[in-house]
Design a protein around this motif. Structure first.
Motif, short mmCIF file in Angstrom:
data_model
loop_
_atom_site.label_atom_id
_atom_site.label_comp_id
_atom_site.label_asym_id
_atom_site.label_seq_id
_atom_site.Cartn_x
_atom_site.Cartn_y
_atom_site.Cartn_z
N LYS A 73 0.83 -1.21 0.00
CA LYS A 73 0.00 0.00 0.00
C LYS A 73 0.86 1.25 0.00
O LYS A 73 0.58 2.21 -0.71
N ILE A 74 1.90 1.26 0.84
CA ILE A 74 2.76 2.42 1.00
C ILE A 74 4.10 2.00 1.54
O ILE A 74 4.20 1.02 2.28
N ARG A 75 5.11 2.74 1.15
CA ARG A 75 6.45 2.50 1.69
C ARG A 75 7.09 3.85 1.95
O ARG A 75 7.00 4.76 1.13
N ASP A 76 7.75 3.96 3.10
CA ASP A 76 8.45 5.18 3.47
C ASP A 76 9.90 4.80 3.79
O ASP A 76 10.21 4.39 4.91
N GLY A 77 10.74 4.88 2.79
CA GLY A 77 12.15 4.57 2.96
C GLY A 77 12.40 3.14 3.39
O GLY A 77 11.71 2.22 2.97
N ASP A 78 13.40 2.98 4.26
CA ASP A 78 13.75 1.65 4.75
C ASP A 78 13.29 1.43 6.18
O ASP A 78 13.82 0.58 6.88
N HIS A 79 12.28 2.23 6.62
CA HIS A 79 11.84 2.12 8.01
C HIS A 79 10.35 1.88 8.20
O HIS A 79 9.91 1.55 9.29
N PHE A 80 9.53 2.00 7.14
CA PHE A 80 8.08 1.80 7.29
C PHE A 80 7.48 1.36 5.96
O PHE A 80 7.81 1.89 4.90
N ALA A 81 6.55 0.43 6.05
CA ALA A 81 5.76 0.02 4.88
C ALA A 81 4.43 -0.53 5.40
O ALA A 81 4.32 -0.93 6.55
N ALA A 82 3.45 -0.54 4.53
CA ALA A 82 2.15 -1.11 4.88
C ALA A 82 1.66 -1.94 3.71
O ALA A 82 1.83 -1.56 2.54
N VAL A 83 1.06 -3.08 4.04
CA VAL A 83 0.49 -3.96 3.02
C VAL A 83 -1.00 -4.10 3.27
O VAL A 83 -1.49 -3.91 4.39
N ASP A 84 -1.71 -4.43 2.21
CA ASP A 84 -3.16 -4.60 2.28
C ASP A 84 -3.47 -6.04 2.66
O ASP A 84 -3.30 -6.95 1.86
N GLY A 85 -3.92 -6.22 3.89
CA GLY A 85 -4.28 -7.55 4.38
C GLY A 85 -5.76 -7.84 4.26
O GLY A 85 -6.30 -8.61 5.05
N GLY A 86 -6.43 -7.19 3.34
CA GLY A 86 -7.88 -7.39 3.19
C GLY A 86 -8.62 -6.41 4.07
O GLY A 86 -8.63 -5.22 3.80
N ASN A 87 -9.21 -6.89 5.15
CA ASN A 87 -9.97 -6.02 6.05
C ASN A 87 -9.09 -5.24 7.01
O ASN A 87 -9.59 -4.43 7.78
N VAL A 88 -7.79 -5.51 6.99
CA VAL A 88 -6.89 -4.82 7.91
C VAL A 88 -5.59 -4.48 7.18
O VAL A 88 -5.13 -5.23 6.31
N THR A 89 -5.04 -3.34 7.50
CA THR A 89 -3.73 -2.96 6.98
C THR A 89 -2.68 -3.49 7.95
O THR A 89 -2.83 -3.33 9.17
N ILE A 90 -1.65 -4.10 7.41
CA ILE A 90 -0.54 -4.58 8.23
C ILE A 90 0.64 -3.67 7.97
O ILE A 90 1.13 -3.58 6.84
N ALA A 91 1.04 -2.95 9.01
CA ALA A 91 2.17 -2.04 8.91
C ALA A 91 3.41 -2.74 9.44
O ALA A 91 3.35 -3.48 10.43
N LEU A 92 4.53 -2.49 8.79
CA LEU A 92 5.81 -3.04 9.19
C LEU A 92 6.72 -1.86 9.48
O LEU A 92 6.91 -1.00 8.62
N ALA A 93 7.25 -1.79 10.69
CA ALA A 93 8.02 -0.60 11.07
C ALA A 93 9.27 -0.98 11.85
O ALA A 93 9.22 -1.84 12.74
N THR A 94 10.36 -0.33 11.50
CA THR A 94 11.59 -0.49 12.27
C THR A 94 11.48 0.39 13.51
O THR A 94 10.54 1.18 13.65
N ALA A 95 12.44 0.28 14.39
CA ALA A 95 12.43 1.06 15.63
C ALA A 95 12.33 2.56 15.36
O ALA A 95 11.77 3.30 16.17
N LEU A 96 12.83 3.01 14.22
CA LEU A 96 12.79 4.43 13.87
C LEU A 96 11.35 4.95 13.78
O LEU A 96 11.07 6.08 14.15
N ASP A 97 10.43 4.12 13.31
CA ASP A 97 9.06 4.58 13.06
C ASP A 97 8.00 3.81 13.83
O ASP A 97 6.82 4.08 13.68
N HIS A 98 8.39 2.85 14.65
CA HIS A 98 7.42 2.06 15.40
C HIS A 98 7.06 2.79 16.70
O HIS A 98 7.94 3.25 17.40
N PRO A 99 5.75 2.87 17.02
CA PRO A 99 5.35 3.59 18.24
C PRO A 99 5.87 2.94 19.54
O PRO A 99 6.19 3.65 20.49
#
Length: 110
Positions: A25-51
């Motif tokens: 769905k979206i990618r922000d550099g080498d620290h964040f991306a999101a994929v379309d998991g159907g009814n839910v978005t799955i975000a993948l984040a390194t320590a730089l961007d993870h809450p």
């Protein structure tokens, strides 16, 4: 949205897009991306961007980040990081009453 921690975004993206077949769905550099998991978005984040690095966090898109984090705190949860604006959104990081991580977010007006 579910936010997962990763130490290697490329490896995680390959797993979710190639192995599981979820579209990017979206990618922000080498620290964040999101994929379309159907009814839910799955975000993948390194320590730089993870809450809350190392934890699975529920991301909740809202119209009023400040009110929702205040209500969470008043209901027995807690605030890990008060509401603030980053490059793309207003967000706040909280815990529910059982210590599970939540990030409330709202896109900034452009």
């Amino acid at each position: 949205m579910i936010v997962l921690s990763t130490e290697n975004l490329e490896e995680s993206l390959a797993f979710y897009t190639e192995t599981l077949g979820f579209p990017l769905k979206i990618r922000d550099g080498d620290h964040f991306a999101a994929v379309d998991g159907g009814n839910v978005t799955i975000a993948l984040a390194t320590a730089l961007d993870h809450p809350i690095p190392g934890q699975v966090v529920v991301g909740i898109k809202t119209d009023d980040v400040d009110a929702d984090v205040a209500e969470t705190d008043a209901a027995g949860g807690g605030i890990a990081k008060a509401a603030y604006d980053d490059a793309h959104e207003r967000r706040a990081v909280a815990y529910d009453s059982q210590g599970n991580g939540i990030v409330f977010y709202s896109p900034l007006a452009r």
